[in-house]
Design an enzyme around this catalytic site. Structure first.
Site, PDB file in Angstrom:
ATOM      1  CE  LYS A 216      -8.071  -3.764  -2.120  1.00  0.00           C
ATOM      2  NZ  LYS A 216      -7.882  -2.196  -1.173  1.00  0.00           N
TER       3      LYS A 216
ATOM      4  CD  GLU B 160       3.624 -12.880  -7.314  1.00  0.00           C
ATOM      5  OE1 GLU B 160       3.326 -11.758  -6.885  1.00  0.00           O
ATOM      6  OE2 GLU B 160       4.084 -13.178  -7.696  1.00  0.00           O
TER       7      GLU B 160
ATOM      8  CB  CYS C 120       7.381  -9.976  -0.530  1.00  0.00           C
ATOM      9  SG  CYS C 120       7.941  -9.338  -2.233  1.00  0.00           S
TER      10      CYS C 120
ATOM     11  CD  GLU D 231       6.109  -9.788   6.082  1.00  0.00           C
ATOM     12  OE1 GLU D 231       5.155 -10.286   5.773  1.00  0.00           O
ATOM     13  OE2 GLU D 231       7.079  -9.819   4.463  1.00  0.00           O
TER      14      GLU D 231
HETATM   15  P1  NAD Z   1      -2.467  -6.894   3.140  1.00  0.00           P
HETATM   16  O1  NAD Z   1      -2.477  -8.028   3.142  1.00  0.00           O
HETATM   17  O2  NAD Z   1      -2.900  -6.038   4.786  1.00  0.00           O
HETATM   18  O3  NAD Z   1      -2.663  -5.963   2.169  1.00  0.00           O
HETATM   19  C1  NAD Z   1      -3.056  -6.192   0.628  1.00  0.00           C
HETATM   20  C2  NAD Z   1      -4.011  -5.794   0.156  1.00  0.00           C
HETATM   21  O4  NAD Z   1      -5.127  -6.635   0.495  1.00  0.00           O
HETATM   22  C3  NAD Z   1      -4.843  -4.510  -0.123  1.00  0.00           C
HETATM   23  O5  NAD Z   1      -5.369  -4.235  -1.406  1.00  0.00           O
HETATM   24  C4  NAD Z   1      -5.962  -4.454   0.973  1.00  0.00           C
HETATM   25  O6  NAD Z   1      -6.661  -4.313   0.965  1.00  0.00           O
HETATM   26  C5  NAD Z   1      -6.146  -6.359   0.599  1.00  0.00           C
HETATM   27  N1  NAD Z   1      -7.099  -7.692   1.525  1.00  0.00           N
HETATM   28  C6  NAD Z   1      -6.867  -7.069   2.583  1.00  0.00           C
HETATM   29  N2  NAD Z   1      -7.745  -7.958   3.799  1.00  0.00           N
HETATM   30  C7  NAD Z   1      -8.059  -8.437   2.631  1.00  0.00           C
HETATM   31  C8  NAD Z   1      -9.572  -9.221   2.629  1.00  0.00           C
HETATM   32  N3  NAD Z   1     -10.087  -9.554   3.427  1.00  0.00           N
HETATM   33  N4  NAD Z   1      -9.757  -9.524   1.644  1.00  0.00           N
HETATM   34  C9  NAD Z   1      -9.871  -8.948   0.433  1.00  0.00           C
HETATM   35  N5  NAD Z   1      -8.441  -7.459   0.050  1.00  0.00           N
HETATM   36  C10 NAD Z   1      -7.974  -7.839   1.246  1.00  0.00           C
HETATM   37  O7  NAD Z   1      -1.282  -6.793   2.743  1.00  0.00           O
HETATM   38  P2  NAD Z   1       0.357  -5.307   2.955  1.00  0.00           P
HETATM   39  O8  NAD Z   1       0.718  -4.559   3.867  1.00  0.00           O
HETATM   40  O9  NAD Z   1      -0.529  -3.793   1.929  1.00  0.00           O
HETATM   41  O10 NAD Z   1       1.426  -5.642   1.809  1.00  0.00           O
HETATM   42  C11 NAD Z   1       2.363  -5.891   3.027  1.00  0.00           C
HETATM   43  C12 NAD Z   1       2.699  -7.253   3.060  1.00  0.00           C
HETATM   44  O11 NAD Z   1       2.894  -8.194   1.460  1.00  0.00           O
HETATM   45  C13 NAD Z   1       3.712  -8.814   3.318  1.00  0.00           C
HETATM   46  O12 NAD Z   1       3.155  -9.323   4.277  1.00  0.00           O
HETATM   47  C14 NAD Z   1       4.370  -8.422   2.753  1.00  0.00           C
HETATM   48  O13 NAD Z   1       5.675  -9.890   2.524  1.00  0.00           O
HETATM   49  C15 NAD Z   1       3.902  -9.193   1.525  1.00  0.00           C
HETATM   50  N6  NAD Z   1       3.962  -8.768   0.091  1.00  0.00           N
HETATM   51  C16 NAD Z   1       4.417 -10.030  -0.268  1.00  0.00           C
HETATM   52  C17 NAD Z   1       4.606 -10.485  -1.890  1.00  0.00           C
HETATM   53  C18 NAD Z   1       5.468 -12.217  -3.133  1.00  0.00           C
HETATM   54  O14 NAD Z   1       5.583 -11.187  -4.207  1.00  0.00           O
HETATM   55  N7  NAD Z   1       5.390 -12.558  -2.109  1.00  0.00           N
HETATM   56  C19 NAD Z   1       5.568  -8.254  -2.872  1.00  0.00           C
HETATM   57  C20 NAD Z   1       4.622  -7.429  -2.169  1.00  0.00           C
HETATM   58  C21 NAD Z   1       4.298  -7.812  -0.644  1.00  0.00           C
END
Ligand code: NAD
Length: 486
Positions: A178, A254, A288, A390
């Site tokens: 997804k 992550e 991130c 963050e």
């Molecule tokens: P997000 O958590 O909003 O969304 C990530 C994914 O999760 C999307 O596909 C979204 O549709 C899905 N999602 C959202 N709510 C959900 C739920 N309740 N159940 C299942 N799936 C759900 O994150 P984002 O805004 O897309 O990405 C940015 C964040 O990701 C930042 O916090 C960043 O630090 C983090 N990030 C971490 C890493 C790492 O390796 N640690 C890498 C990249 C990004």
């Protein structure tokens, strides 16, 4: 021109839906495509098809043929390189150069790397005896974990999706991917690639949609999903944990970061300035691993600030294909509002705005995009909101410090624990200080250098588990011990 429609890929077939949502370009707010949101029934069909392939055609393949197929995905991404680059910059607004040198080649490399790496992996064997001298061999075997839900974010869409897909498939699992609702393009092309290279139906499925009350939630609660591998916000990770708890599903997370960069007096100043410009502003601060807290030792502070501010002000906000383009927009209007709110809060909490802080002015279509200025603050309290949360934008706060103990305490004073950058020419200090940082990854005199064999992940709110090399394969495998009395 007819509107581009992104479809789901379920059980080896592309399927559209009546429920379409917009995929919006961050650099001018235009509609890139309309996206088919999958429903609960689609999730059920995808899971059933994945389970069938898992116990049938996929498990019957030899490791060699499985890996050959996976590495053909990398070749086909290379063949369609320009399509992938265009889809990635249309969805994210990132500079062309970044998509061409990082996102797409590294996305392809994930498949090439894991399809080779798994072939070199062994398992354990212990040779012992019973009290009466009979020989015992304990050995372990590796089996796929099952059907894996792969849930990805928008900041490095192809790279982070494939980082999980490649080892999951190499370890013999079937997957339901997804992508983020913000960046569905490159994942849709990837489904075309899987289809073209001839993956058996059900091994790879792609479902578009949102999190709550949509595909994300349906997947994480589904009894046919054995494990969830997720990259995204820490708060989403927490929601997914709750959804997965009744089924006690395996989780690899992550998550977010509030990463420090620590610059000692003896650092190579130019290297530290250039490296910190990259670690703060790359991908408009939406990595991130990006630095949001910079700590500079007092003697170097003034000189660092002068050069660092000058360089930040030289970043050029341009169309991705522009000649001088090294700084793109934020992903969405909502996200820009969140980042601008954090800037206002930092100012009202007593922060000094050194540069940026607002929205750049344009006279072309970029007016409708989600641009924001590279921003630097100083003067905030270590316990202020800015220093705790963050922000995920092109911004950092710079503080001064005197002693190593003081900066260690400040650097570790966070609920996150993903990454840190340390700048010093004192090798002894580099080693001892880095080991005391409570993070998953430390870069010394560099940032974001990646070797795919190394453990990647965070402590505290930044994640659960490690991926990379055998750490990935371990997560995507069930290991059984077999005890043989001879
Ligand atoms: P997000 O958590 O909003 O969304 C990530 C994914 O999760 C999307 O596909 C979204 O549709 C899905 N999602 C959202 N709510 C959900 C739920 N309740 N159940 C299942 N799936 C759900 O994150 P984002 O805004 O897309 O990405 C940015 C964040 O990701 C930042 O916090 C960043 O630090 C983090 N990030 C971490 C890493 C790492 O390796 N640690 C890498 C990249 C990004």
């Amino acid at each position: 021109m007819s509107q581009l429609i992104y479809k789901n890929y379920i059980s080896g077939e592309f399927k559209s839906s009546d429920n379409l949502f917009d995929d919006i370009s961050p650099y001018d707010g235009s509609i890139v495509a309309r996206v088919s949101e999958a429903n609960k029934a689609d999730v059920d069909v995808a899971v059933r098809s994945a389970r069938k392939a898992l116990s049938g055609v996929w498990s019957e393949m030899t490791l060699d043929s499985r890996c050959a197929l996976i590495s053909r995905v990398a070749d086909e991404i290379d063949n369609r390189f320009d399509d992938f680059v265009s889809a990635e910059i249309a969805d994210t607004g990132k500079p062309l150069n970044q998509a061409e040198t990082i996102d797409i080649p590294r996305g392809a490399e994930n498949f090439r790397f894991f399809s080779n790496y798994i072939k070199s992996m062994g398992t354990e064997l212990f040779d012992s005896q019973t009290h009466d001298g009979a020989k015992i061999l304990n050995y372990s075997i590796r089996k796929p974990k099952g059907v894996i839900a792969v849930i990805a974010p928008w900041n490095l869409p192809l790279l982070l999706l494939t980082w999980k897909l490649a080892p999951a498939l190499a370890a013999g699992n079937c997957v339901i991917a997804k992508p983020s609702e913000e960046t569905p393009g490159s994942a849709t092309l990837l489904a075309e690639v899987f289809d073209k290279v001839g993956f058996p139906a059900g091994v790879f499925n792609l479902l578009h949609g949102f999190g709550p009350a949509s595909v994300g939630e349906y997947l994480t609660k589904h009894s046919g999903i054995d494990a969830i591998t997720f990259t995204g916000e820490s708060s989403t990770g927490s929601e997914i944990m709750k959804a997965a708890a009744p089924g006690v599903k395996a989780l690899s997370f992550e998550l977010g970061g509030k990463n420090p960069a620590i610059i000692f007096d003896d650092a190579d100043l130019d290297a530290a300035v250039n490296g910190t410009i990259k670690s703060v502003f790359s991908n408009c601060g939406q990595v991130c691993l990006c630095t949001e807290r910079v700590y500079v030792q007092s003697k170097l502070y003034e000189r660092f600030m002068e050069k660092f501010t000058l360089q930040a002000e030289k970043l050029i906000e341009n169309w991705p294909e522009g000649d001088a383009s090294n700084f793109g927009p934020l992903i969405s209007e909502d996200h820009r509002k969140k980042v601008l709110d954090a800037f206002s809060k930092a100012s009202s909490d007593g922060g000094n705005l050194i540069t940026g802080g607002g929205v750049p002015e344009f006279s072309d279509k970029r007016k409708s995009g989600f641009w924001i200025e590279p921003t630097i603050f100083t003067g905030l309290d270590e316990d202020s909101e800015f220093m705790k949360n963050e922000i995920f934008g092109p911004v950092c706060h710079v503080s001064q410090f005197d002693s190593e103990d003081e900066v260690l305490q400040m650097a570790n004073n966070t609920d996150y624990g993903l990454a840190a950058a340390v700048w010093t020419t004192d090798l002894k200090r580099a080693h001892s200080f880095s080991a005391k940082l409570d993070v998953g990854i430390v870069w010394i005199n560099s940032w974001y250098l990646r070797d795919l064999r190394t453990p990647f992940g965070g402590t505290k709110l930044s994640g659960i588990g490690r991926e990379g090399g055998h750490h990935s394969i371990d997560f995507y495998s069930e290991i059984s011990n077999i005890c043989l009395k001879l």
